[in-house]
Scaffold this motif. Structure first.
Motif, mmCIF file in Angstrom:
data_model
loop_
_atom_site.group_PDB
_atom_site.id
_atom_site.type_symbol
_atom_site.label_atom_id
_atom_site.label_comp_id
_atom_site.label_asym_id
_atom_site.label_seq_id
_atom_site.Cartn_x
_atom_site.Cartn_y
_atom_site.Cartn_z
ATOM 1 N N SER A 48 -1.791 16.835 23.207
ATOM 2 C CA SER A 48 -1.659 17.232 21.800
ATOM 3 C C SER A 48 -2.769 16.577 20.985
ATOM 4 N N CYS A 49 -2.843 16.940 19.722
ATOM 5 C CA CYS A 49 -3.880 16.393 18.840
ATOM 6 C C CYS A 49 -3.761 14.873 18.755
ATOM 7 N N CYS A 50 -4.903 14.195 18.665
ATOM 8 C CA CYS A 50 -4.920 12.724 18.596
ATOM 9 C C CYS A 50 -4.529 12.234 17.204
ATOM 10 N N GLY A 51 -4.312 13.172 16.281
ATOM 11 C CA GLY A 51 -3.975 12.776 14.912
ATOM 12 C C GLY A 51 -5.187 12.794 14.005
ATOM 13 N N ALA A 52 -6.363 12.612 14.610
ATOM 14 C CA ALA A 52 -7.639 12.680 13.907
ATOM 15 C C ALA A 52 -7.664 11.843 12.631
ATOM 16 N N THR A 53 -8.593 12.172 11.752
ATOM 17 C CA THR A 53 -8.744 11.405 10.519
ATOM 18 C C THR A 53 -7.486 11.503 9.660
ATOM 19 N N SER A 54 -6.950 12.717 9.578
ATOM 20 C CA SER A 54 -5.843 12.957 8.656
ATOM 21 C C SER A 54 -4.636 12.061 8.904
ATOM 22 N N HIS A 56 -4.691 8.939 10.484
ATOM 23 C CA HIS A 56 -4.909 7.504 10.265
ATOM 24 C C HIS A 56 -5.198 7.148 8.814
ATOM 25 N N VAL A 57 -5.609 8.123 8.004
ATOM 26 C CA VAL A 57 -5.819 7.794 6.599
ATOM 27 C C VAL A 57 -4.546 7.943 5.767
ATOM 28 N N THR A 58 -3.486 8.489 6.367
ATOM 29 C CA THR A 58 -2.287 8.658 5.558
ATOM 30 C C THR A 58 -1.051 7.949 6.117
ATOM 31 N N ASN A 59 -0.993 7.775 7.449
ATOM 32 C CA ASN A 59 0.222 7.222 8.024
ATOM 33 C C ASN A 59 -0.118 6.530 9.354
ATOM 34 N N HIS A 60 -0.142 5.221 9.318
ATOM 35 C CA HIS A 60 -0.621 4.462 10.465
ATOM 36 C C HIS A 60 0.256 4.621 11.698
ATOM 37 N N LYS A 61 1.567 4.576 11.499
ATOM 38 C CA LYS A 61 2.492 4.691 12.636
ATOM 39 C C LYS A 61 2.336 6.039 13.317
ATOM 40 N N LEU A 62 2.235 7.064 12.486
ATOM 41 C CA LEU A 62 2.078 8.426 13.004
ATOM 42 C C LEU A 62 0.795 8.537 13.822
ATOM 43 N N SER A 63 -0.293 7.961 13.304
ATOM 44 C CA SER A 63 -1.577 8.100 13.989
ATOM 45 C C SER A 63 -1.560 7.410 15.343
ATOM 46 N N THR A 64 -0.947 6.220 15.416
ATOM 47 C CA THR A 64 -0.893 5.512 16.699
ATOM 48 C C THR A 64 -0.026 6.294 17.691
ATOM 49 N N ALA A 65 1.109 6.797 17.218
ATOM 50 C CA ALA A 65 2.014 7.506 18.120
ATOM 51 C C ALA A 65 1.390 8.805 18.632
ATOM 52 N N LEU A 66 0.702 9.555 17.746
ATOM 53 C CA LEU A 66 0.093 10.812 18.182
ATOM 54 C C LEU A 66 -0.991 10.565 19.232
ATOM 55 N N ALA A 67 -1.800 9.524 19.012
ATOM 56 C CA ALA A 67 -2.858 9.217 19.981
ATOM 57 C C ALA A 67 -2.247 8.745 21.295
ATOM 58 N N MET A 68 -1.264 7.847 21.208
ATOM 59 C CA MET A 68 -0.688 7.259 22.415
ATOM 60 C C MET A 68 0.148 8.252 23.219
ATOM 61 N N ASP B 121 -7.520 2.316 4.785
ATOM 62 C CA ASP B 121 -6.381 3.059 5.348
ATOM 63 C C ASP B 121 -5.087 2.581 4.698
ATOM 64 N N ALA B 122 -4.920 1.250 4.619
ATOM 65 C CA ALA B 122 -3.691 0.683 4.067
ATOM 66 C C ALA B 122 -3.556 1.004 2.581
ATOM 67 N N VAL B 123 -4.670 0.956 1.844
ATOM 68 C CA VAL B 123 -4.619 1.272 0.406
ATOM 69 C C VAL B 123 -4.146 2.715 0.203
ATOM 70 N N ARG B 124 -4.703 3.629 0.999
ATOM 71 C CA ARG B 124 -4.299 5.040 0.885
ATOM 72 C C ARG B 124 -2.818 5.209 1.222
ATOM 73 N N GLU B 125 -2.420 4.550 2.305
ATOM 74 C CA GLU B 125 -1.041 4.676 2.760
ATOM 75 C C GLU B 125 -0.084 4.211 1.658
#
Lengths: 300, 211
Positions: A48-54, A56-68, B121-125
């Motif tokens: 599936s998609c790695c989460g890309a920029t969108s 990691h710039v909006t939701n850190h947990k989501l980005s790590t989970a999508l990549a992993m 990243d954290a600031v945006r979040e």
């Protein structure tokens, strides 16, 4: 020893979304080139998609989970080495692996989200590392023609070489691995200033004006230093540098077309394949090697 | 300096009377339910990024090498300074974090090894969580449209992304010049590539963003 090499030359493959759409030709040329060089890929089943920029710039947990999720699949499917040809995917995958390895909280959280546990070490390689692993000699051995008439600007962009602590295969400010690979095709490489400068990346749609400005600077610097072609190893860079040249002409009417190839297309040309076979005709800016060969030189 | 020392510093800072322009009465309410300067966002960012925001000593190397600095309203190093000093509202409302392209040039060059890209990243979040009105609305709309495709299909679906982004921004004319070209070259798939385990991907979205 041969057996060992054979095992090593089989990689798991994480194409990334662009490879199935806007960067189709990157996928086509990569698969054709590695086949000629005796390497095989196993595509990660149901990636599936790695989460890309969108992500990691909006939701850190989501980005790590999508990549992993993709690393988890690779592990479950018995892959130890995987290739991520898109620089952005490569970056997201290794960054997420780093966080999992170094922060137990994130590891726990991600494992819970995916209902899995990460046991083995899956090594993610980018395309430059892939060709360095295969060996420059192998490209020279299999070369059908020397691309003597090309003066190549090697553009790394951001995410292949940064963060420098993680992408240890080359220097973050003055990388040279792409030049080594390009020179194996017989092409000449140029010294220039903007090889690790950003093209504006994910702003391609929402702030096209920024992307046009930044990409223009990069293309101009390459031209100024005598290049007649640029090579990249990232679908996002290619979209910005190739496709956006159309809009660029509206903001900068004096702009002249400048061809941008994927590194795999350059290698493919040297291995004897033609432009159409490699998908170069899918680019917005035309490129034909024969056009660059001086008349009556008898090569090309 | 550890995160703890930072907490103490912030406690000390909190005992000072804020400048007149920054008191509740004078300040135009940003969001009545959120009194930003009462939350310790500096600590929050330090904790989320595993690095102390007070590491930055304002040399400005990040801003001088930033490829998008020219388009930002506040230089990247100044956003760090605002957070360090507790001017959270100014920092969170700035266009800077949204225009940051995440190229990590700043992080690679920082003499204090402060990962500014991660800080942004954290600031945006946090800005999203606090419901701050984002200056670069289209950038956020793009990210939301992109993530919606992943949530539905498991992979990016470029035609769907462009359609949704256009609906969100009502910028219907942009890229009418590139899209047909992409389509003719077979680069713009009409149908999405659906993965098998879409349920699994949806559940990641649900658990991490609550929707």
């Amino acid at each position: 020893m041969n057996l060992l090499k054979e095992v090593f030359m089989k990689y798991g493959y994480f194409p990334g979304c662009s490879q199935t759409g806007s960067a189709k030709e990157y996928d086509i040329s990569l698969r054709k080139v590695i086949e000629k060089l005796g390497v095989s890929f196993d595509e990660i089943e149901d990636w599936s998609c790695c989460g890309a920029t969108s992500a990691h710039v909006t939701n850190h947990k989501l980005s790590t989970a999508l990549a992993m999720r993709n690393i988890m699949l690779a592990e479950q499917q018995g892959m130890e080495n995987i290739i991520a040809p898109c620089a952005a995917c490569y970056n997201r995958l290794i960054m997420s692996q780093f966080e999992i390895a170094n922060h137990s909280g994130i590891r726990k959280e991600t494992e819970e989200l995916l209902s899995a546990s990460f046991q083995k070490d899956v090594k993610v390689f980018n395309v430059l590392e892939l060709f360095l692993n295969i060996g420059i000699d192998k490209i020279i051995e299999n070369r059908k023609r020397e691309l003597n008439d090309l003066k190549v600007a090697c553009y790394y962009g951001c995410l292949l070489v940064r963060p420098s602590g993680l992408t240890k295969f080359d220097d973050a400010e003055q990388p040279e691995s792409m030049e080594k690979i390009a020179e194996a095709t017989g092409a000449k490489t140029i010294d220039w200033n903007y090889k690790v400068e950003c093209c504006g990346a994910a702003h391609s749609i929402a702030r096209r004006d920024i992307v046009v400005d930044l990409s223009k600077k990069i293309l101009d610097d390459a031209k100024y230093h005598g290049a007649n072609v640029m090579i990249v190893a990232c679908p996002m860079c290619h979209t910005n540098l190739d496709m956006r040249q159309r809009v660029m002409k509206r903001t900068y009417p004096e702009h002249e077309d400048f061809p941008v190839l994927y590194i795999t297309e350059l290698i493919g040309l040297a291995l004897g394949m033609d432009e159409k076979e490699l998908g170069i005709d899918l680019h917005f800016i035309d490129f034909n090697y024969k056009d660059l060969v001086p008349e009556n030189s008898g090569v090309g | 300096m550890s995160v703890n020392t930072l907490k103490e510093t912030n406690k000390l800072l909190a005992s000072f009377v804020p400048p007149a322009s920054f008191t509740d009465e004078e300040q135009e309410p940003l969001n009545t339910s959120v009194q930003l300067h009462r939350h310790n966002i500096a600590d929050e960012i330090s904790e989320r990024t595993f690095q102390d925001v007070s590491l930055c000593y304002q040399c400005g190397k990040c801003s001088s090498g930033c490829p998008v600095r020219y388009y930002m309203d506040i230089a990247p190093n100044k956003v760090v300074r605002l957070i360090q000093l507790g001017f959270y509202e100014e920092a969170l409302k700035s266009s800077t974090p949204w225009l940051c392209a995440g190229c990590q040039t700043c992080s690679a060059r920082c003499p204090k090894e402060f990962d500014l890209a991660k800080f942004m990243d954290a600031v945006r979040e946090i800005a999203i969580e606090k419901g701050i009105e984002v200056k670069e609305k289209n950038i956020l709309k793009f990210h939301k449209a992109f993530l919606d495709q992943i949530k539905s299909h498991g992979r990016s679906y470029e035609a769907g992304l462009v359609a949704e982004y256009k609906m969100k921004t009502l910028d219907l004319l942009q890229d009418v010049d590139s899209a047909p070209g992409m389509y003719l070259k077979g680069k713009l798939a009409i149908l999405p590539h659906n993965i098998k385990d879409r349920k699994g991907v949806k559940s990641i979205f649900k658990k991490t963003s609550g929707k």
